[in-house]
Design an enzyme around this catalytic site. Structure first.
Site, PDB file in Angstrom:
ATOM      1  N   LYS A 118      -1.780 -11.625   5.239  1.00 50.11           N
ATOM      2  CA  LYS A 118      -2.037 -10.569   6.228  1.00 50.11           C
ATOM      3  C   LYS A 118      -2.772 -11.089   7.464  1.00 50.11           C
ATOM      4  CE  LYS A 118      -2.403  -6.999   2.668  1.00 50.11           C
ATOM      5  NZ  LYS A 118      -1.050  -6.443   2.582  1.00 50.11           N
ATOM      6  N   GLU A 202     -11.519  -4.560   7.636  1.00 48.15           N
ATOM      7  CA  GLU A 202     -10.716  -3.752   8.552  1.00 48.15           C
ATOM      8  C   GLU A 202     -11.354  -2.377   8.652  1.00 48.15           C
ATOM      9  OE1 GLU A 202      -6.182  -4.573   8.372  1.00 48.15           O
ATOM     10  OE2 GLU A 202      -6.438  -2.556   7.590  1.00 48.15           O
ATOM     11  N   HIS A 237      -2.637   3.403  -3.597  1.00 49.41           N
ATOM     12  CA  HIS A 237      -2.113   2.741  -2.393  1.00 49.41           C
ATOM     13  C   HIS A 237      -0.653   2.355  -2.554  1.00 49.41           C
ATOM     14  CE1 HIS A 237      -6.144   2.594  -0.835  1.00 49.41           C
ATOM     15  NE2 HIS A 237      -6.548   1.862  -1.853  1.00 49.41           N
ATOM     16  N   ARG A 294      11.240  -8.614   3.021  1.00 49.99           N
ATOM     17  CA  ARG A 294      12.248  -8.415   1.974  1.00 49.99           C
ATOM     18  C   ARG A 294      12.893  -7.053   2.141  1.00 49.99           C
ATOM     19  NH1 ARG A 294       8.840  -4.602  -0.941  1.00 49.99           N
ATOM     20  NH2 ARG A 294       6.715  -5.276  -0.639  1.00 49.99           N
TER      21      ARG A 294
HETATM   22  P1  ADP Z   1       7.504  -1.304  -1.160  1.00 49.94           P
HETATM   23  O1  ADP Z   1       6.765  -1.432   0.120  1.00 49.94           O
HETATM   24  O2  ADP Z   1       8.843  -1.913  -1.175  1.00 49.94           O
HETATM   25  O3  ADP Z   1       7.433   0.051  -1.687  1.00 49.94           O
HETATM   26  P2  ADP Z   1       5.675  -1.998  -3.226  1.00 49.94           P
HETATM   27  O4  ADP Z   1       4.324  -2.252  -2.679  1.00 49.94           O
HETATM   28  O5  ADP Z   1       5.898  -0.742  -3.977  1.00 49.94           O
HETATM   29  O6  ADP Z   1       6.685  -2.225  -2.066  1.00 49.94           O
HETATM   30  O7  ADP Z   1       6.123  -3.215  -4.113  1.00 49.94           O
HETATM   31  C1  ADP Z   1       7.454  -3.400  -4.498  1.00 49.94           C
HETATM   32  C2  ADP Z   1       7.489  -4.325  -5.663  1.00 49.94           C
HETATM   33  O8  ADP Z   1       7.014  -5.604  -5.298  1.00 49.94           O
HETATM   34  C3  ADP Z   1       6.628  -3.853  -6.805  1.00 49.94           C
HETATM   35  O9  ADP Z   1       7.255  -4.213  -8.009  1.00 49.94           O
HETATM   36  C4  ADP Z   1       5.336  -4.618  -6.569  1.00 49.94           C
HETATM   37  O10 ADP Z   1       4.648  -4.782  -7.777  1.00 49.94           O
HETATM   38  C5  ADP Z   1       5.854  -5.918  -6.025  1.00 49.94           C
HETATM   39  N1  ADP Z   1       4.958  -6.595  -5.090  1.00 49.94           N
HETATM   40  C6  ADP Z   1       4.802  -6.342  -3.789  1.00 49.94           C
HETATM   41  N2  ADP Z   1       3.954  -7.206  -3.219  1.00 49.94           N
HETATM   42  C7  ADP Z   1       3.546  -8.032  -4.190  1.00 49.94           C
HETATM   43  C8  ADP Z   1       2.662  -9.157  -4.247  1.00 49.94           C
HETATM   44  N3  ADP Z   1       2.044  -9.634  -3.170  1.00 49.94           N
HETATM   45  N4  ADP Z   1       2.487  -9.751  -5.430  1.00 49.94           N
HETATM   46  C9  ADP Z   1       3.133  -9.314  -6.498  1.00 49.94           C
HETATM   47  N5  ADP Z   1       3.984  -8.267  -6.515  1.00 49.94           N
HETATM   48  C10 ADP Z   1       4.185  -7.641  -5.386  1.00 49.94           C
HETATM   49  P1  ADP Z   2      -0.111  -3.812   0.518  1.00 49.75           P
HETATM   50  O1  ADP Z   2       0.190  -5.224   0.850  1.00 49.75           O
HETATM   51  O2  ADP Z   2      -0.801  -3.650  -0.770  1.00 49.75           O
HETATM   52  O3  ADP Z   2       1.076  -2.932   0.694  1.00 49.75           O
HETATM   53  P2  ADP Z   2      -1.124  -2.585   2.989  1.00 49.75           P
HETATM   54  O4  ADP Z   2      -1.946  -3.270   3.995  1.00 49.75           O
HETATM   55  O5  ADP Z   2       0.286  -2.331   3.340  1.00 49.75           O
HETATM   56  O6  ADP Z   2      -1.185  -3.396   1.622  1.00 49.75           O
HETATM   57  O7  ADP Z   2      -1.830  -1.205   2.598  1.00 49.75           O
HETATM   58  C1  ADP Z   2      -1.369  -0.393   1.565  1.00 49.75           C
HETATM   59  C2  ADP Z   2      -1.860   1.031   1.779  1.00 49.75           C
HETATM   60  O8  ADP Z   2      -3.297   1.089   1.845  1.00 49.75           O
HETATM   61  C3  ADP Z   2      -1.407   1.661   3.080  1.00 49.75           C
HETATM   62  O9  ADP Z   2      -0.131   2.253   2.946  1.00 49.75           O
HETATM   63  C4  ADP Z   2      -2.494   2.688   3.349  1.00 49.75           C
HETATM   64  O10 ADP Z   2      -2.283   3.834   2.566  1.00 49.75           O
HETATM   65  C5  ADP Z   2      -3.732   2.003   2.839  1.00 49.75           C
HETATM   66  N1  ADP Z   2      -4.430   1.283   3.919  1.00 49.75           N
HETATM   67  C6  ADP Z   2      -4.274   0.002   4.265  1.00 49.75           C
HETATM   68  N2  ADP Z   2      -5.069  -0.337   5.299  1.00 49.75           N
HETATM   69  C7  ADP Z   2      -5.749   0.773   5.633  1.00 49.75           C
HETATM   70  C8  ADP Z   2      -6.742   1.077   6.625  1.00 49.75           C
HETATM   71  N3  ADP Z   2      -7.207   0.159   7.469  1.00 49.75           N
HETATM   72  N4  ADP Z   2      -7.236   2.346   6.654  1.00 49.75           N
HETATM   73  C9  ADP Z   2      -6.787   3.281   5.797  1.00 49.75           C
HETATM   74  N5  ADP Z   2      -5.874   3.057   4.857  1.00 49.75           N
HETATM   75  C10 ADP Z   2      -5.349   1.824   4.759  1.00 49.75           C
HETATM   76 MG    MG Z   3       2.092  -2.604   2.394  1.00 49.30          MG
END
Ligand code: ADP
Ligand code: ADP
Ligand code: MG
Length: 497
Positions: A118, A202, A237, A294
């Site tokens: 990130k 953040e 989340h 992806r």
């Molecule tokens: P999407 O944004 O496609 O909804 P999700 O956050 O629900 O993604 O994750 C989709 C799939 O990928 C899930 O099976 C989740 O466990 C897996 N996944 C996503 N990011 C990671 C990561 N950094 N490490 C391991 N598994 C991940």
């Molecule tokens: P991941 O890699 O696990 O998907 P993200 O950065 O996409 O991580 O964050 C996942 C979720 O967490 C977001 O969809 C949002 O709901 C929450 N989130 C992430 N960053 C923030 C933020 N700065 N403030 C509030 N909510 C956040």
């Molecule tokens: Mg995300």
């Protein structure tokens, strides 16, 4: 251009099947790989060829890139599609596939590497002046310094694992007194979950919406956006209900977000399908969160409103073709909603509830799409993500798509495991959702397990009523009529999840 004749899908379940279906439409032969736990899985049966690559644990099967590449060599495979999860965002795997003379249906190792972290993603995006949530520009090494920045930003703040994903590796810090303790926890979680202790700070956006842009880019430098998906309904989340388009964007903001997303893709030389995630605040100001390199779980809603088969386009791009779709060709057609049907117990904190699908009957009809990987009688393995299916509806308007979804949920019959269906039904009928006035705290604000207890299933009630009427007529004169009805009724009740 190198046409793909045979493609291996390095994944399982619904996404493996979804990719194979497009391959079949394109005349491409498919190869499935599977673990010992998935011997009888549908993706294994659907593929033209299938190879067992190891025991149930994904570390010994679906994550064994070396074995997967070996299978490709043996079976004369040209290309690998990684789906989502597993190896899909593994830069080393993308490179190894290329080095083995195969095509990776996805972005380059370089793009995955930049966007997989990130912090490096933010650094790359910063060169294009993409709006970002205030925070520390680098991984926190000096806690005292981080604390100063945190208080400048203002609490609450979020500590995030730079390598994080899947909603894991995030801690909210409400005030300075909690900072050290939460920092300790965040770092140790980041190390145990991602093998990388780098964390950053953040600003925690108070009531945000999660809105993401779907991209497609070719290897010739053309990038288009296929509008947005609204994914604010989340638990842990992680998304459970998604829709396209979002109910809150204006055409101007949509275009601005789309152009930002295209620039994020440019910042890492991206090609393939990808998603740029943003959080949007109550003033509709948007901020870059991360890029997922992806195909995403919720991609079908974008397919429904644009009519584009994203997997087909991914394959074309991987073959080296130039995108034939131009930005101006794209328009939003109607509205699509997706619910994720998980084998989880919403009444018990959404804990996985794996078991055997005693009853499994899919909804059908106009505008209903079910992407799944199970059949009645199959067991949901404990080793993997407990998603049973994705249920998608598409209609002319948002309300019609919602109504269709409620109808489809009512038709879906699953017994043997608890599912998120009833929960999703609750969401779709909630005033906050139907009015479009909701944020990522929907579940926290409105959901308690008690709301599911009072839920009535209209279709089911109607069927039961009809059945009761029918049985009463048929068996008017027999004395056991009421016990038959009771038995039938409880069968219907048991089908509720
Ligand atoms: P999407 O944004 O496609 O909804 P999700 O956050 O629900 O993604 O994750 C989709 C799939 O990928 C899930 O099976 C989740 O466990 C897996 N996944 C996503 N990011 C990671 C990561 N950094 N490490 C391991 N598994 C991940
Ligand atoms: P991941 O890699 O696990 O998907 P993200 O950065 O996409 O991580 O964050 C996942 C979720 O967490 C977001 O969809 C949002 O709901 C929450 N989130 C992430 N960053 C923030 C933020 N700065 N403030 C509030 N909510 C956040
Ligand atoms: Mg995300």
């Amino acid at each position: 251009m190198s046409p793909i004749k045979k493609l291996l899908i390095a994944n399982r379940g619904e996404i493996a099947l979804r990719i194979m279906r497009t391959c079949r439409e394109m005349g491409i032969k498919t190869v499935a790989v599977f673990s010992e736990a998935d011997r009888h899985a549908l993706h294994v049966r659907y593929a033209d060829e299938a190879v067992c690559i190891g025991p149930a644990a994904s570390s010994e099967s679906y994550l064994r890139g070396d074995k997967i590449i070996e299978v490709c060599k043996k079976l004369n495979v040209d290309a690998i599609h990684p789906g989502y999860g597993f190896l899909s965002e593994n830069a080393k795997f993308s490179q190894a596939v290329k080095d083995a003379g195969l095509i990776f249906v996805g972005p380059s190792a370089h793009s995955i590497e930049i966007m997989g972290d990130k912090l490096s993603a933010k650094r790359a995006a910063a060169r294009y002046n993409i709006p970002m949530v205030p925070g520390t520009p680098d991984a926190v090494t000096d806690r005292a310094e981080a604390k100063v920045i945190a208080s400048q930003i203002g609490y609450p703040i979020l500590i995030k694992a730079s390598a994080g994903g899947g909603g894991k590796g995030m801690r909210i810090v409400e005030n300075e007194a909690e900072f050290d303790e939460q920092m300790e926890r965040a770092v140790s979680e980041a190390i145990s979950s991602f093998g990388d202790g780098a964390v950053f700070v953040e600003k925690y956006v108070a009531s945000p919406r999660h809105i993401e842009i779907q991209l497609l880019a070719d290897q010739q430098g053309n990038t288009i956006y296929l509008f947005e998906r609204e994914c604010s309904v989340q638990r842990r989340h992680q998304k459970v209900v998604e829709e396209a388009p979002s109910s809150c964007l204006t055409p101007q903001i949509r275009a601005a977000m789309g152009e930002c997303a295209v620039n994020v893709a440019r910042s890492c030389g991206y090609y393939g399908a990808g998603t740029v995630e943003f959080i949007v605040d109550d003033k509709l100001d948007f901020y870059f969160l991360e890029m997922n390199t992806r195909l995403q779980v919720e991609h079908p809603v974008s397919e429904m409103i644009t009519g584009v088969d994203l997997v087909r386009q991914m394959i074309y791009v991987a073959e080296g073709r130039t995108l034939e779709i131009k930005q101006e060709d794209l328009q939003i057609n109607g509205h699509a909603v997706e619910v994720r049907v998980y084998a989880e117990d919403p009444a018990n904190n959404f804990l996985p509830d794996v078991g055997t699908l005693q009853t499994y009957v899919r909804p059908q009809g106009n505008g209903v799409r079910v992407d799944d990987g199970f059949e009645q009688g199959m067991a949901i393995p404990i080793y993997y993500d407990p998603m049973i299916a994705k249920l998608i509806t598409h209609a002319a308007t948002r309300q019609e798509a919602i109504d269709k979804m409620v109808r489809a949920i009512d038709e879906y019959q699953i017994t043997g495991v608890q599912t998120t269906l009833g929960f999703c039904r609750f969401v779709l009928q909630h005033e906050a959702f139907t009015s479009g006035q909701f944020d990522t705290h929907f579940v926290k604000h409105y959901f308690t397990p008690a709301v599911l207890k009072g839920q009535t299933n209209e279709t089911e009630e109607k069927i039961v009523a009809a059945l009761v009427g029918h049985l009463l007529q048929e068996t008017k004169k027999t004395s056991n009529a009421s016990s038959t009805i009771t038995a039938q009724k409880s069968k219907w009740k048991a089908n509720r999840s």
